[in-house]
Every structure is written in structure tokens, then in C-alpha cells.
Scaffold this motif. Structure first.
Motif, PDB file in Angstrom:
ATOM      1  N   LEU A  59       0.286  -1.075   0.141  1.00  0.00           N
ATOM      2  CA  LEU A  59       0.261  -0.128   0.365  1.00  0.00           C
ATOM      3  C   LEU A  59       1.012   1.599   0.163  1.00  0.00           C
ATOM      4  O   LEU A  59       2.156   1.096   0.202  1.00  0.00           O
ATOM      5  CB  LEU A  59      -0.974   0.102   1.390  1.00  0.00           C
ATOM      6  CG  LEU A  59      -2.358  -1.472   1.357  1.00  0.00           C
ATOM      7  CD1 LEU A  59      -3.018  -1.109   2.566  1.00  0.00           C
ATOM      8  CD2 LEU A  59      -1.984  -1.676   0.012  1.00  0.00           C
ATOM      9  N   ILE A  87      -2.534   4.513  -2.664  1.00  0.00           N
ATOM     10  CA  ILE A  87      -3.279   3.154  -3.194  1.00  0.00           C
ATOM     11  C   ILE A  87      -3.540   2.789  -1.098  1.00  0.00           C
ATOM     12  O   ILE A  87      -2.620   2.140  -0.841  1.00  0.00           O
ATOM     13  CB  ILE A  87      -2.616   2.124  -3.570  1.00  0.00           C
ATOM     14  CG1 ILE A  87      -3.182   2.765  -5.314  1.00  0.00           C
ATOM     15  CG2 ILE A  87      -2.960   0.327  -3.220  1.00  0.00           C
ATOM     16  CD1 ILE A  87      -1.837   1.500  -6.100  1.00  0.00           C
ATOM     17  N   GLY A  89      -5.938   0.736   0.607  1.00  0.00           N
ATOM     18  CA  GLY A  89      -7.386  -0.484   0.732  1.00  0.00           C
ATOM     19  C   GLY A  89      -6.314  -0.824   2.194  1.00  0.00           C
ATOM     20  O   GLY A  89      -4.972  -1.347   2.829  1.00  0.00           O
ATOM     21  N   TYR A  90      -7.713  -2.026   3.303  1.00  0.00           N
ATOM     22  CA  TYR A  90      -6.486  -2.665   4.332  1.00  0.00           C
ATOM     23  C   TYR A  90      -7.114  -3.974   3.757  1.00  0.00           C
ATOM     24  O   TYR A  90      -8.612  -4.130   2.875  1.00  0.00           O
ATOM     25  CB  TYR A  90      -6.525  -1.876   5.505  1.00  0.00           C
ATOM     26  CG  TYR A  90      -8.513  -1.922   5.485  1.00  0.00           C
ATOM     27  CD1 TYR A  90      -9.322  -2.846   6.395  1.00  0.00           C
ATOM     28  CD2 TYR A  90      -9.456  -0.963   5.499  1.00  0.00           C
ATOM     29  CE1 TYR A  90     -10.644  -2.698   6.322  1.00  0.00           C
ATOM     30  CE2 TYR A  90     -10.841  -0.693   5.270  1.00  0.00           C
ATOM     31  CZ  TYR A  90     -11.691  -1.811   6.063  1.00  0.00           C
ATOM     32  OH  TYR A  90     -12.880  -1.631   6.264  1.00  0.00           O
ATOM     33  N   GLY A 120     -11.942  -6.608   4.770  1.00  0.00           N
ATOM     34  CA  GLY A 120     -11.582  -5.467   4.132  1.00  0.00           C
ATOM     35  C   GLY A 120     -11.529  -4.757   3.237  1.00  0.00           C
ATOM     36  O   GLY A 120     -12.916  -5.460   2.203  1.00  0.00           O
ATOM     37  N   ASN A 121     -11.284  -3.698   2.707  1.00  0.00           N
ATOM     38  CA  ASN A 121     -11.834  -3.371   1.854  1.00  0.00           C
ATOM     39  C   ASN A 121     -10.593  -3.522   0.100  1.00  0.00           C
ATOM     40  O   ASN A 121     -10.844  -2.698  -0.895  1.00  0.00           O
ATOM     41  CB  ASN A 121     -11.699  -0.809   2.099  1.00  0.00           C
ATOM     42  CG  ASN A 121     -10.702  -0.980   2.045  1.00  0.00           C
ATOM     43  OD1 ASN A 121      -9.309  -1.991   1.834  1.00  0.00           O
ATOM     44  ND2 ASN A 121     -11.050   0.131   2.064  1.00  0.00           N
ATOM     45  N   THR A 122     -10.223  -4.335   0.159  1.00  0.00           N
ATOM     46  CA  THR A 122      -9.292  -4.771  -0.828  1.00  0.00           C
ATOM     47  C   THR A 122      -8.849  -6.530  -1.314  1.00  0.00           C
ATOM     48  O   THR A 122      -8.959  -7.020  -0.106  1.00  0.00           O
ATOM     49  CB  THR A 122      -7.677  -4.067  -0.331  1.00  0.00           C
ATOM     50  OG1 THR A 122      -7.196  -4.135  -2.070  1.00  0.00           O
ATOM     51  CG2 THR A 122      -6.706  -4.170   0.618  1.00  0.00           C
ATOM     52  N   ALA A 151     -12.517  -8.573  -1.189  1.00  0.00           N
ATOM     53  CA  ALA A 151     -12.895  -8.107  -0.426  1.00  0.00           C
ATOM     54  C   ALA A 151     -14.355  -8.113   0.021  1.00  0.00           C
ATOM     55  O   ALA A 151     -15.241  -7.740  -1.110  1.00  0.00           O
ATOM     56  CB  ALA A 151     -12.403  -5.946  -0.463  1.00  0.00           C
TER      57      ALA A 151
END
Length: 345
Positions: A59, A87, A89-90, A120-122, A151
Motif C-alpha cells: 500500500l 492505494i 486499502g486494508y 477489508g476493502n481490498t 474484499a
């Protein structure tokens, strides 16, 4: 989306704008072109480009490049524009398990479905799952590779495991570890043991008393068993080792019995036929070996050996004979008679 502002002092014409494919951004430049006949100073445009992000990148903030072709004062020009895109995301994981049927101590090849959720969002690519063997479960595979956990989605894998022989009923927290993008995530997995029974049986008549004694042939009795395990038995065998002086009907020192399908709490009567030779009266310990062929886990048959014993007591039978030593008696007198008492039993 990219916001492009023209800060020049002169109009530009025949403007063509292309995205440049460079890591970690994967875009197709020839299908994502913006054309403007003229752009005047201070004019602002919001441009949208569609593409993918290279997997497995750390990231951070990355440069995205745009090429602008235009004509100014009759001269064709090209300019590279750099846009910084974060970028950020987590990843966040948790795990659940699914086990069908009875889980009991000593079980082999138990199928366990592990589901890993990515909240998470990725997306997580090339994930490595480490399954630690911790009481009361021992996973056969220690490392499992998962291609992607998207995700907001999950990924399920089926593993096989063995249950410790001394496991007790209860719910246990089993630690797991996930490696994604160079970072380790620690998870806890709940595993429940719902039976404290193991694959075994019990002799219902462990003390057998016979009235026969030495030199008795064809003596029969029943040995009673109960199967107390938690799952069905496909077949089983029983072996009795006879003490010296007691044989089977053919003169051998062992007796074998073979049986078929048994359900939990089934009782079995095993017919025993022996010859008692010149042995002393009393009790004898008879070792018993039982092999249970149980259907476990994914339907595989596992052989479990159990050792036990029972006592066989020979009482014998009495046969009393009374014989006088003399049969001559004199009338009118007191006769002394000697009696011989003999036990021929």
C-alpha cells in the motif's frame, strides 16, 4: 478519476489525452482516449480511466501518467502529466469452521471446512494459511495456499484432521495464521468436540463360572459384548488367547470370531466352545483382543484395536460315593462298619 486543469496562456487545439500503462496501474490506452477540439486557459476537465491494480503491491502512493497531445501556435506538442494516486486499502480477516456429524476423541481423517472471510476493502491475493496443531485437533496439512480472497467475500478450504485421544467435550479456540502482502494476521477458530465416547466396547460378563472341571470336552458358554462407540462399525474381530491346558475344539490355543455391521450400543453374544484338559480347578484370566473397523471422517475405514480380558472360573462337579468295607453284619450285636467315602467328580 483525474482532474486536469490547463494553466497555459494560449488556446490549444486538437487535444488528445491518453493514459500510460505503468506499474501498478494496468490500463488500455487505445480504448480510453479523450479528444477536445480546443481547450482555453483555466479550463478544467474530469477524466475517468478504467483499469486494474497490479496484485501483491504494498500500500502507498503511486504515480499515474497521462500523455497530452495538442497543437499550439501551429506546432504539435506532447506533454507527460503525472498524477499521484494513493492505494490505501486494508485487509481484515476472521475464520469459521464447519464440521458435520459427531466429533469424538481419537477420530481420524475428520473433514473440516475452514472459511476465511475478508472484511477489508481490498482483495487479498496469494494468501498463505498456516494451520497450527493445537489440542485437541491436529491438522494434516500445515500450510494451504489460497489464490484470492476478494474484499467483502470469503474463501473455503476443506482440510482433514485427527482428534486427540484424550479430547473432552467442549469448544476450543484454535489459533490460525494468515500471510497476505507480507503481513501476518492472527486468527482464532472455534472447534467443538460433541462426544466423549471413543471407539471401544465392553465385556458384559467379565466373570464366567463353569461347573465343569478337568477332562471336560465340548464345554460351551457365551461371551457378551456391547459396542459403546459413537459411530457405526463396519466389521469387527475378537481373539481369545486360551491358557495352557484349555484348547479350542481342534486343539488350538486361540478362538476367533468375526462380526459385521454394528451400531452404537449394540450387544453381541459370542459362542465359545472349548476343551478343558487336565488342569486345576480355579480362575483363569483370558486375554481378549478386539479390532473395531470403524467408518470415520470422509467415509474411510479405520481399524482400532482394543485389549481386554475376562475371568473363567472352573468349579467342577462333585460325585460322592459311599462304600462299606464289609457287608457282613451279625444279628443281636453291635457291628462296627467302616465306610469309604470317595469324591469321583
Amino acid at each position: 478519476q483525474v482532474t486536469l486543469v490547463y494553466h497555459g496562456y494560449t488556446n490549444i487545439t486538437n487535444v488528445q489525452i491518453y493514459p500510460v500503462e505503468s506499474s501498478p496501474f494496468i490500463v488500455t490506452s487505445n480504448t480510453q482516449t479523450y479528444s477536445f477540439p480546443i481547450i482555453i486557459p483555466g479550463q478544467e476537465y474530469t477524466l475517468t480511466f478504467i483499469g486494474n491494480i497490479t496484485p501483491n503491491i504494498p500500500l502507498g502512493v503511486y504515480d499515474f501518467y497521462i500523455q497530452v497531445y495538442y497543437t499550439i501556435n501551429g506546432i504539435e506538442q506532447v506533454q507527460d502529466v503525472t498524477v499521484q494516486i494513493p492505494i490505501m486499502g486494508y485487509l481484515q480477516f476472521y475464520a469459521q469452521s464447519s464440521i458435520s456429524g459427531i466429533v469424538f476423541p481419537g477420530e481420524h481423517d475428520l473433514p473440516v471446512i475452514l472459511t476465511i472471510f475478508n472484511t477489508g476493502n481490498t482483495n487479498a491475493y496469494n494468501v498463505t494459511l498456516f494451520t497450527n496443531s493445537t489440542y485437541p485437533i491436529d491438522f494434516m496439512a500445515k500450510v494451504t495456499h489460497i489464490p484470492i480472497i476478494q474484499a467483502g467475500s470469503s474463501y473455503s478450504v476443506q482440510l482433514t484432521a485427527n482428534i486427540y485421544n484424550n479430547a473432552s467435550i467442549g469448544t476450543y479456540q484454535i489459533p490460525l495464521t494468515i500471510l497476505a502482502y507480507g503481513k501476518y494476521y492472527s486468527l482464532n477458530l472455534s472447534i467443538s468436540i460433541n462426544s466423549n465416547q471413543s471407539i471401544e466396547g465392553e465385556i458384559l460378563n467379565p466373570n464366567i463360572i463353569l461347573s465343569e472341571g478337568p477332562n471336560s470336552k465340548g464345554v460351551t458358554f457365551q461371551l457378551s459384548l456391547i459396542y459403546t462407540g459413537p459411530v457405526n462399525i463396519e466389521s469387527y474381530s475378537v481373539e481369545l488367547l486360551l491358557p495352557k491346558g484349555i484348547t479350542n475344539v481342534t486343539g488350538g490355543s486361540a478362538i476367533y470370531f468375526f462380526g459385521g455391521l454394528l451400531q452404537p450400543e449394540s450387544e453381541v453374544s459370542i459362542p465359545i466352545n472349548i476343551n478343558i484338559n487336565n488342569v486345576s480347578l480355579g480362575s483363569y484370566s483370558i486375554p481378549v483382543k478386539i479390532v473395531w473397523n470403524a467408518i470415520e471422517g470422509e467415509g474411510s475405514v479405520v481399524s482400532i484395536t482394543q485389549y481386554s480380558s475376562f475371568s473363567l472360573t472352573l468349579l467342577g462337579t462333585s460325585n460322592i460315593q459311599v462304600v462299606p468295607s464289609s457287608s457282613l453284619l451279625y444279628a443281636g450285636t453291635v457291628n462296627n462298619i467302616t465306610l469309604n467315602i470317595r469324591n469321583t467328580g
